[in-house]
Design an enzyme around this catalytic site. Structure first.
Site, PDB file in Angstrom:
ATOM      1  CB  THR A 152      40.312  34.667  49.056  1.00 32.13           C
ATOM      2  OG1 THR A 152      41.592  34.197  49.401  1.00 32.13           O
ATOM      3  CG2 THR A 152      39.252  34.055  49.936  1.00 32.13           C
ATOM      4  NE  ARG A 191      49.637  32.146  54.599  1.00 29.31           N
ATOM      5  CZ  ARG A 191      48.604  32.701  53.984  1.00 29.31           C
ATOM      6  NH1 ARG A 191      47.835  31.996  53.195  1.00 29.31           N
ATOM      7  NH2 ARG A 191      48.339  33.986  54.150  1.00 29.31           N
ATOM      8  CB  VAL A 192      46.312  27.961  57.861  1.00 26.37           C
ATOM      9  CG1 VAL A 192      44.833  28.340  57.856  1.00 26.37           C
ATOM     10  CG2 VAL A 192      46.454  26.457  57.632  1.00 26.37           C
ATOM     11  CB  THR A 215      40.087  38.968  49.373  1.00 23.46           C
ATOM     12  OG1 THR A 215      41.003  38.408  48.436  1.00 23.46           O
ATOM     13  CG2 THR A 215      39.778  40.398  48.971  1.00 23.46           C
ATOM     14  N   GLY A 216      43.075  39.022  50.478  1.00 25.90           N
ATOM     15  CA  GLY A 216      44.372  39.688  50.569  1.00 25.90           C
ATOM     16  C   GLY A 216      45.302  38.947  51.502  1.00 25.90           C
ATOM     17  CB  VAL A 217      48.520  39.905  53.059  1.00 24.93           C
ATOM     18  CG1 VAL A 217      49.530  39.264  54.005  1.00 24.93           C
ATOM     19  CG2 VAL A 217      49.175  40.164  51.712  1.00 24.93           C
ATOM     20  N   GLY A 218      46.447  37.313  54.360  1.00 19.48           N
ATOM     21  CA  GLY A 218      45.699  36.814  55.502  1.00 19.48           C
ATOM     22  C   GLY A 218      46.314  37.119  56.850  1.00 19.48           C
TER      23      GLY A 218
HETATM   24  C1  SD4 Z   1      45.253  34.059  52.375  1.00 22.99           C
HETATM   25  N1  SD4 Z   1      43.504  35.681  52.226  1.00 22.99           N
HETATM   26  O1  SD4 Z   1      45.488  32.859  52.318  1.00 22.99           O
HETATM   27  C2  SD4 Z   1      44.077  34.570  51.569  1.00 22.99           C
HETATM   28  C3  SD4 Z   1      44.515  34.798  50.163  1.00 22.99           C
HETATM   29  C4  SD4 Z   1      43.821  35.892  49.468  1.00 22.99           C
HETATM   30  O2  SD4 Z   1      43.901  37.624  48.085  1.00 22.99           O
HETATM   31  O3  SD4 Z   1      42.752  36.300  49.779  1.00 22.99           O
HETATM   32  N2  SD4 Z   1      44.395  36.517  48.545  1.00 22.99           N
HETATM   33  O4  SD4 Z   1      45.923  34.851  53.018  1.00 22.99           O
END
Ligand code: SD4
Length: 339
Positions: free
Chosen positions: A195, A223-224, A246-249
């Protein structure tokens, strides 16, 4: 190169900085340091070209919110970027669904979630903010609104993304674990994540932010993640600062991450320490999961100081100001290669 003298001549800008400084002192909140802005920062190395586009707005004395919208449109349009916008990887059913949000210095915000067929979700989020009484539109409603606003729908699934999805389908392992930026990943594709979250402090000392993504590759349809959720993927409080993630939302949403970072800065923490504490909360709640996933926060305060922190090694952010347009800074982290 940005001309600081010219900037200082922008009397309106300087006057309003003075006004902000007075109100900041009144509320015991740090005043902007005019040596440190305008400035724009964003997540990951691919923030560099995005920051440059934002800078074009900032150097003319433009608004932070306009700068971040212009900035994140760059990775959204990038056909080599499979985690943001146009060329994003699809969900497990083959649909490219995009999430984005934007927030300005007055607490206005707009967002779209799980939107299909529209290449620049950030600009639809901006339209939601500017043209509707709402904050968030999702799915078909978001798409329909974009089309009503004159945006042309287009097929987003690229041949490359389709091929990656077909390959994934062979095993179809549904393991929503975000890539950890280990050695292998670092040596691989430049754009294997993620992201873009962008924060700008403009010439008037106002903050704006944007966040846009295609989310987790091969996610469940519908999924959001955190990216379009105000308070999770992005939060701005113009008295204090801004944060993005950023990362696992899912882990960011569970901790209302970006709001938490801003509130920690309000309590006096530096941007880096605030990000570190927000990451630490994720570890505290789910120590075993935390070792296997990536989450990174990025923050800026009203003084123009910035910082970041991540669960895992490999997170980076890009900084652009009058001195340097393409600075990449490695994020500090708790774990290296998951340990
Ligand atoms: C999500 N945070 O959809 C986003 C994806 C993301 O690093 O940032 N990935 O969960």
């Amino acid at each position: 190169m940005y001309n600081r003298r010219k900037f200082l001549k922008l009397s309106a800008a300087t006057a309003s900085v003075a006004a902000i400084s007075r109100s900041a002192i009144a509320k015991n909140i740090s005043a902007p340091d005019e040596n440190k802005f305008p400035i724009v920062i964003s997540t990951w190395d691919f923030g560099v070209p995005a920051n440059k586009a934002a800078w074009k707005v900032l150097e003319k004395g433009g608004r932070a919110v306009d700068a971040v919208e212009a900035g994140v449109r760059i990775p959204e349009a990038d056909m080599h970027n499979h985690t943001v916008g146009r060329a994003g990887y699809p969900d497990r059913d083959g649909f490219v669904t995009l999430d984005a949000c934007i927030m300005d210095e007055n607490g206005n915000c707009g967002a779209v979630g799980a939107m299909q067929d529209i290449a620049h979700p950030i600009s639809v989020a901006r339209l939601v903010m500017d043209k509707t009484p709402h904050v968030m539109l999702v799915g078909d409603g978001a798409r329909q609104f974009a089309i009503e606003q004159g945006i042309k729908p287009e097929k987003l699934l690229t041949e490359e993304s389709k091929a990656a999805w077909k390959k994934w389908l062979k095993k179809a392992e549904y393991s929503p674990v975000m890539n950890i930026e280990n050695k292998q990943a670092r040596q691989g594709s430049k754009y294997n994540h993620d992201t873009i979250g962008m924060l700008a402090l403009d010439a008037k000392g106002n903050i704006g932010g944007a966040c846009t993504t295609s989310g987790m590759a091969f996610k469940m349809h519908g999924r959001v993640g955190d990216s379009p959720i105000i308070g999770a993927g992005l939060y701005i409080d113009n008295e204090v600062g801004g944060a993005t993630s950023t990362g696992v939302g899912e882990e960011v949403i569970r901790n209302v991450g970006s709001f938490l970072v801003v509130e920690l800065m309000r309590q006096g923490l530096s941007p880096e320490d605030a990000c570190k504490e927000a990451v630490a909360r994720i570890i505290k709640k789910k120590p075993e999961i935390a070792k296997q996933i990536q989450v990174g926060f990025l923050a800026i305060n009203k003084k123009g100081e910035y910082g970041a922190y991540a669960l895992q090694d490999g997170f980076s952010f890009a900084v652009c100001d009058q001195n340097k347009q393409d600075l990449i800074i490695p994020g500090k982290y708790f774990y290296k290669d998951g340990k």
